[in-house]
Write a protein that holds these residues in place. Sequence first.
Motif, PDB file in Angstrom:
ATOM      1  N   ALA A 291       0.835  -1.206   0.000  1.00 37.92           N
ATOM      2  CA  ALA A 291       0.000   0.000   0.000  1.00 37.92           C
ATOM      3  C   ALA A 291       0.869   1.255   0.000  1.00 37.92           C
ATOM      4  N   VAL A 292       1.947   1.255   0.788  1.00 37.31           N
ATOM      5  CA  VAL A 292       2.841   2.415   0.827  1.00 37.31           C
ATOM      6  C   VAL A 292       3.499   2.633  -0.527  1.00 37.31           C
ATOM      7  N   VAL A 293       3.977   1.551  -1.147  1.00 35.84           N
ATOM      8  CA  VAL A 293       4.649   1.669  -2.442  1.00 35.84           C
ATOM      9  C   VAL A 293       3.682   2.180  -3.506  1.00 35.84           C
ATOM     10  N   LEU A 294       2.435   1.670  -3.507  1.00 35.87           N
ATOM     11  CA  LEU A 294       1.458   2.103  -4.507  1.00 35.87           C
ATOM     12  C   LEU A 294       1.110   3.576  -4.339  1.00 35.87           C
ATOM     13  N   LEU A 295       1.027   4.030  -3.092  1.00 39.05           N
ATOM     14  CA  LEU A 295       0.731   5.436  -2.857  1.00 39.05           C
ATOM     15  C   LEU A 295       1.891   6.346  -3.250  1.00 39.05           C
ATOM     16  N   ASN A 296       3.086   5.776  -3.315  1.00 37.63           N
ATOM     17  CA  ASN A 296       4.271   6.550  -3.700  1.00 37.63           C
ATOM     18  C   ASN A 296       4.933   5.943  -4.934  1.00 37.63           C
ATOM     19  N   LEU A 297       4.101   5.478  -5.872  1.00 36.55           N
ATOM     20  CA  LEU A 297       4.607   4.734  -7.027  1.00 36.55           C
ATOM     21  C   LEU A 297       5.580   5.566  -7.861  1.00 36.55           C
ATOM     22  N   GLY A 298       5.349   6.854  -7.939  1.00 31.62           N
ATOM     23  CA  GLY A 298       6.242   7.694  -8.727  1.00 31.62           C
ATOM     24  C   GLY A 298       7.652   7.799  -8.163  1.00 31.62           C
ATOM     25  N   ASP A 299       7.807   7.449  -6.881  1.00 27.89           N
ATOM     26  CA  ASP A 299       9.126   7.539  -6.247  1.00 27.89           C
ATOM     27  C   ASP A 299       9.947   6.255  -6.382  1.00 27.89           C
ATOM     28  N   VAL A 300       9.323   5.174  -6.888  1.00 30.99           N
ATOM     29  CA  VAL A 300      10.031   3.890  -6.968  1.00 30.99           C
ATOM     30  C   VAL A 300      11.294   3.975  -7.820  1.00 30.99           C
ATOM     31  N   PRO A 301      11.258   4.608  -9.026  1.00 28.14           N
ATOM     32  CA  PRO A 301      12.516   4.723  -9.787  1.00 28.14           C
ATOM     33  C   PRO A 301      13.600   5.472  -9.012  1.00 28.14           C
ATOM     34  N   ARG A 302      13.186   6.519  -8.296  1.00 32.28           N
ATOM     35  CA  ARG A 302      14.174   7.249  -7.497  1.00 32.28           C
ATOM     36  C   ARG A 302      14.774   6.365  -6.414  1.00 32.28           C
ATOM     37  N   VAL A 303      13.924   5.549  -5.770  1.00 31.84           N
ATOM     38  CA  VAL A 303      14.399   4.668  -4.695  1.00 31.84           C
ATOM     39  C   VAL A 303      15.393   3.650  -5.245  1.00 31.84           C
ATOM     40  N   LEU A 304      15.058   3.039  -6.383  1.00 29.64           N
ATOM     41  CA  LEU A 304      15.985   2.074  -6.985  1.00 29.64           C
ATOM     42  C   LEU A 304      17.297   2.748  -7.368  1.00 29.64           C
ATOM     43  N   GLY A 305      17.198   3.979  -7.881  1.00 30.01           N
ATOM     44  CA  GLY A 305      18.412   4.718  -8.206  1.00 30.01           C
ATOM     45  C   GLY A 305      19.244   5.024  -6.968  1.00 30.01           C
ATOM     46  N   ASP A 306      18.574   5.360  -5.855  1.00 35.86           N
ATOM     47  CA  ASP A 306      19.296   5.626  -4.613  1.00 35.86           C
ATOM     48  C   ASP A 306      19.994   4.371  -4.095  1.00 35.86           C
ATOM     49  N   ILE A 307      19.314   3.215  -4.228  1.00 36.93           N
ATOM     50  CA  ILE A 307      19.887   1.959  -3.732  1.00 36.93           C
ATOM     51  C   ILE A 307      21.141   1.598  -4.523  1.00 36.93           C
ATOM     52  N   VAL A 308      21.015   1.642  -5.865  1.00 45.66           N
ATOM     53  CA  VAL A 308      22.169   1.290  -6.696  1.00 45.66           C
ATOM     54  C   VAL A 308      23.249   2.358  -6.590  1.00 45.66           C
ATOM     55  N   GLY A 309      22.832   3.633  -6.635  1.00 39.17           N
ATOM     56  CA  GLY A 309      23.803   4.715  -6.532  1.00 39.17           C
ATOM     57  C   GLY A 309      24.514   4.726  -5.193  1.00 39.17           C
ATOM     58  N   GLY A 310      23.786   4.390  -4.120  1.00 38.73           N
ATOM     59  CA  GLY A 310      24.402   4.331  -2.805  1.00 38.73           C
ATOM     60  C   GLY A 310      25.400   3.202  -2.677  1.00 38.73           C
ATOM     61  N   ALA A 311      25.197   2.153  -3.467  1.00 43.73           N
ATOM     62  CA  ALA A 311      26.109   1.015  -3.411  1.00 43.73           C
ATOM     63  C   ALA A 311      27.368   1.250  -4.219  1.00 43.73           C
ATOM     64  N   PHE A 312      27.271   1.998  -5.349  1.00 43.04           N
ATOM     65  CA  PHE A 312      28.417   2.161  -6.249  1.00 43.04           C
ATOM     66  C   PHE A 312      28.720   3.621  -6.603  1.00 43.04           C
ATOM     67  N   GLY A 313      27.948   4.566  -6.034  1.00 46.69           N
ATOM     68  CA  GLY A 313      28.048   5.947  -6.483  1.00 46.69           C
ATOM     69  C   GLY A 313      29.391   6.604  -6.192  1.00 46.69           C
ATOM     70  N   PHE A 314      29.767   7.566  -7.045  1.00 46.23           N
ATOM     71  CA  PHE A 314      31.043   8.278  -6.901  1.00 46.23           C
ATOM     72  C   PHE A 314      31.072   9.093  -5.615  1.00 46.23           C
ATOM     73  N   LYS A 315      29.956   9.705  -5.265  1.00 48.17           N
ATOM     74  CA  LYS A 315      29.890  10.514  -4.049  1.00 48.17           C
ATOM     75  C   LYS A 315      30.178   9.672  -2.820  1.00 48.17           C
ATOM     76  N   GLU A 316      29.562   8.477  -2.766  1.00 47.73           N
ATOM     77  CA  GLU A 316      29.774   7.614  -1.613  1.00 47.73           C
ATOM     78  C   GLU A 316      31.212   7.122  -1.551  1.00 47.73           C
TER      79      GLU A 316
END
Length: 544
Positions: A291-316
């Motif tokens: 229910a939370v994910v569906l209510l914030n469905l537009g943020d899912v791509p951002r979340v996936l990007g944060d997860i992958v970027g946080g794992a391999f990102g240049f800033k981190e």
Amino acid sequence: MDRRVRFVTYCTPGPKCLIKGILFRKLYGILNSMVRAGNDAHPDRSPCLFPDAPQRTPMSTLDSLVVDVNDAFWTYLLIPLVICAGLYFTVRSKAVQLRLFPEMLRVLRSKAEPGEGGGKPVSSFGAFTISAAARVGTGNIAGVATAVTLGGAGAVFWMWVMALIGGASAFVESALAQLYKVRGGDGSGSYRGGPAYYMQRALGKRWLGVLFAVTITVTFGFVFNSVQSNTIAAVATNSFGSDAQWTTPLIGLLLAVLLGLAVFGGVKRISSVTTVLVPVMAVIYLLLGTAVVLLNLGDVPRVLGDIVGGAFGFKELTAGGIGAAIQQGIRRGMFSNEAGLGSAPNAGATAEVSHPVKQGLVQALGVFFDTLLICSMTAFIILTTNPGLGGRQGADLTQDALTDSLGGWAGHVLTLVVFMLAFSSMIGNYYYGQSNIEFMTQRRWVLPAYRVLVLAVVFLGALGSVSVVWNLADVFMGFMALVNLAAIIPLSVIAFRLLDDYVAQRRAGLDPVFTRDRMPDLKGVECWAPATTRDRERELARPV
């Protein structure tokens, strides 16, 4: 003028340098505490030598020392060992945890084989729920929230990696537990087994099995159950807003009574309870998360990007955050799914299956269920709502994220979910201790005494703080993992032989069946008698 003094030590990197660093840090804190005490007594003297050092009580100093030793132990020894072992098992088994995923689902749906004692046997699904009951606990809510807070979104990615690698370790240890299981001895046709049993029967080292049995009994039977009961009491008290002194004792008493009803019924009663409780628990929590994910469905791509970027990102990488993401993700993943730690095989050994590999596959599936489903849902609940992470860790972070998206009622529902998670964990934790006590001794008074002690610990755990106890439990659990890995690494050759036998039978279109005469060179195998012998035993066991 900066009057702070810093200790700088130079030594060659290695275990000795690590120990020196920990000791110097402790000496630093103790010395500052002594100087501060002198300053308080004589304010006319010069100020503290180290004004930036925190003041410590003896208990906080002990807690800090345990944390430092524990962090070093897990970071520099246990985590690398578990990763290397998991990669070795993955390569040798040709990625069994991925290659046979459809077979896992088929085996999970299969019915239990007829019990030798004439009673109703524990199915693969029943054994799966016992182990899931212990795996899926408050760590899936509080632990993941802590990982995201301390390691960022990238920690979630490394939790996924740990689950994919750990599935192979879970397969090996659970297949071995099935092979070297023994009959329960109560005439009901039940089984017991686990690392202690294959340490004695396959390695011929009973002393190692006793060492493991004592460690897991203390860690799971007592310490972890007190933590779970404390978590239930805290969440319930906060949810209902009660600060009456009788609230926590009442909650502790109710938990002890409910757990007593389950554990005094035996392993089959435990199986029947967890078979219902765990799926309900998982469905409710997954529905909330969906229910939370569906209510914030537009943020899912951002979340996936944060997860992958946080794992391999240049800033981190430049900020050192990638190291925190890896450490938190791997460590919390290990705590969550328990792959390779030697706990889940105790439940896997209770199942009545036709081939040891079947339960190895089911327990590998349990790792995915725990991390890729339950833990991922917690991460998405937190990251899609994007709450401020600063200064907040644990279950309250998840609870706030649910409340922000769904309203205040969701916080109360989460209280129910936490109860179900923690209580099911208490049931599974209890059984791990029971199985290992039966390995150490057959004296009749020991098991009832253990049950009473567990219920007492559950009651007392609801009343107090468990900070030092929890940190000590980390050390116990890490030591338990070392002992288990020392056994399953050399014994994994046997698990791979079992896997080859299973795959060959499946390719021939058969439902795989194992008997010990298929590998007559194996020593210490009590069960798995040839078909003719098993039929004769069942005939003799039938009532006249």
